[in-house]
Design an enzyme around this catalytic site. Structure first.
Site, mmCIF file in Angstrom:
data_model
loop_
_atom_site.group_PDB
_atom_site.id
_atom_site.type_symbol
_atom_site.label_atom_id
_atom_site.label_comp_id
_atom_site.label_asym_id
_atom_site.label_seq_id
_atom_site.Cartn_x
_atom_site.Cartn_y
_atom_site.Cartn_z
ATOM 1 N N ASP A 98 29.173 51.741 52.969
ATOM 2 C CA ASP A 98 28.970 51.601 51.523
ATOM 3 C C ASP A 98 29.301 52.906 50.788
ATOM 4 O O ASP A 98 29.973 52.897 49.746
ATOM 5 C CB ASP A 98 27.554 51.086 51.187
ATOM 6 C CG ASP A 98 26.472 51.673 52.069
ATOM 7 O OD1 ASP A 98 26.806 52.284 53.097
ATOM 8 O OD2 ASP A 98 25.283 51.524 51.733
ATOM 9 N N TYR A 147 34.661 39.146 64.215
ATOM 10 C CA TYR A 147 35.774 38.201 64.289
ATOM 11 C C TYR A 147 35.875 37.565 65.670
ATOM 12 O O TYR A 147 36.919 37.052 66.040
ATOM 13 C CB TYR A 147 37.085 38.905 63.940
ATOM 14 C CG TYR A 147 37.211 39.218 62.474
ATOM 15 C CD1 TYR A 147 36.324 40.105 61.868
ATOM 16 C CD2 TYR A 147 38.191 38.644 61.692
ATOM 17 C CE1 TYR A 147 36.408 40.402 60.531
ATOM 18 C CE2 TYR A 147 38.292 38.934 60.342
ATOM 19 C CZ TYR A 147 37.399 39.811 59.770
ATOM 20 O OH TYR A 147 37.493 40.102 58.432
ATOM 21 N N LYS A 165 27.999 51.265 59.950
ATOM 22 C CA LYS A 165 26.709 51.041 59.302
ATOM 23 C C LYS A 165 25.645 51.210 60.391
ATOM 24 O O LYS A 165 24.789 50.354 60.624
ATOM 25 C CB LYS A 165 26.691 49.631 58.686
ATOM 26 C CG LYS A 165 25.495 49.332 57.821
ATOM 27 C CD LYS A 165 25.627 49.818 56.398
ATOM 28 C CE LYS A 165 24.346 49.576 55.624
ATOM 29 N NZ LYS A 165 24.314 50.190 54.303
ATOM 30 N N ASP A 183 39.062 45.256 57.659
ATOM 31 C CA ASP A 183 39.710 44.217 56.864
ATOM 32 C C ASP A 183 39.441 44.458 55.379
ATOM 33 O O ASP A 183 40.355 44.468 54.543
ATOM 34 C CB ASP A 183 39.128 42.854 57.309
ATOM 35 C CG ASP A 183 39.922 41.687 56.770
ATOM 36 O OD1 ASP A 183 40.940 41.912 56.081
ATOM 37 O OD2 ASP A 183 39.526 40.540 57.029
#
Ligand code: NAI
Length: 334
Positions: free
Chosen positions: A204, A124, A171, A228
């Site tokens: 995930d 962001y 991740k 988010d």
């Protein structure tokens, strides 16, 4: 002494849900007055800027704001007012408690989760450019400073609120440097808090585990984008976006707002669920030390929902005003 609070109604359903929230806050006896400020499209027309300096000055003066959602144009137009506000005021922690409320229809009965999202960097950062025609580059910024700060926030919150476990979400198997740094900072901070359990999940796998067994998680700490997405997912575990509150917190300033956006599909029809912004107002009153007033609203919300008074997103038929009316009556009767 009367506390002045900045109020940004926002757009879309913002004016409807914030009107319900301010009525309920008054009914609960909170000694507050509202310093109304416009942001987004309205401010763009009046001031030529979606986030005028006067809004920032108001929040800096008052220390606290209650904010409705503000629409962000997709793919063009001005940058997100929400992202701008969080970055400019250094509201680095986005706190999103997600809890099952009795009598709110949902697939799960015992969700009690706190999502902590890093609010100032990651994907962001707004650093995007076209490299050559047909190829764009978007920079993901991860710093030791912001990652350590958000990890420390999560652990301090855990200690202050008797939480037992913090799970870092990342991740780092693919983004070894960026998410790797985030994870490493979380691990380092975790070592300072022996009483709080710490573990981590790949994003995930976390999503799958959250929808299978949400009760297995206590607190999550995540970089901006994952935070988010996962907080919307978590909202879905407890009845949807109409129910989930949030707070953007810095060291001195705080802006309280629901997780949901401006919901253009239902705006202007008086059907939105004001519970998320009302619960954000509860967090705000607690932050201001107005615990009794906050507790009155919390009790009324449970009472009204338990009596089957619900907005349409929860399968009920009450409109926004009727739902607020019921809350006000419940507070007055208590
Ligand atoms: P959204 O959260 O506004 O809506 C998603 C779905 O949830 C819609 O079907 C909507 O009707 C429903 N919904 C949301 N809040 C509800 C409520 N209180 N009661 C009943 N139903 C509700 O997400 P969307 O459509 O992706 O975003 C719309 C706009 O809001 C975009 O411009 C986005 O950038 C902005 N946005 C602003 C935020 C903020 O100001 N903090 C946060 C998220 C999005």
């Amino acid at each position: 002494m009367t506390k002045t609070i900045t109020l940004i109604e926002g757009d879309g359903i913002g004016p409807e849900v914030t009107a319900a929230a301010t009525r309920v806050v008054s009914a609960a006896g909170a000694d507050v007055e509202w310093d109304r400020q416009a942001a987004g499209v309205d401010a763009m027309e009046a001031h030529g800027k979606p986030l005028p300096d006067s809004v920032l000055e108001s929040i800096e003066r008052n220390g606290v704001a209650l904010k409705g959602p503000v629409t962000t144009p997709v793919g063009r137009g001005f940058r997100s007012v929400n992202v701008e506000l969080r970055k400019t005021l250094n509201l680095y922690a986005n706190l999103r408690p997600v809890e099952t409320l009795p009598s709110v229809p949902s697939r799960y009965e015992t969700v009690d989760l706190v999502v902590v999202r890093e609010n100032t960097e990651g994907l962001y950062s707004g650093l995007e450019h076209t490299v050559v025609d047909g190829v764009v580059e978007s920079l993901k910024i991860v710093t030791r400073k912001a990652s350590t700060r958000i990890a420390r926030f999560a652990f301090e919150y855990a200690v202050a609120n008797s939480r037992k476990r913090v799970t870092a979400v990342h991740k780092a198997n693919i983004m070894k440097l960026s998410d790797g740094l985030f994870l490493q900072c979380c691990r380092e901070v975790a070592e300072e808090y022996e009483a709080i359990e710490f573990d981590d999940r790949i994003i995930d796998a976390l999503c799958m585990q959250l929808v299978s067994r949400p009760e297995n998680f206590d607190m999550l700490v995540l970089p901006n984008l994952y935070g988010d997405i996962v907080s919307d997912l978590a909202a879905g575990l407890v009845g949807g976006l109409g129910m989930t509150p949030g707070a953007n917190l810095g060291d001195e300033l705080a802006v309280f707002e629901a997780v949901h956006g401006s919901a253009p599909d239902i705006a202007g029809r008086n059907v939105a669920n004001p519970s998320a912004v009302i619960q954000s107002a509860i967090l705000m009153l607690e932050h201001l030390g107005m615990r009794e007033e906050a507790a009155r609203i919390r009790t009324a919300l449970r009472d009204v929902l338990a009596r089957g008074i619900r907005t349409r997103d929860l399968g009920g038929s009450a409109d926004t005003t009727e739902f607020a009316d019921a809350l006000v009556r419940s507070i007055e009767a208590s």
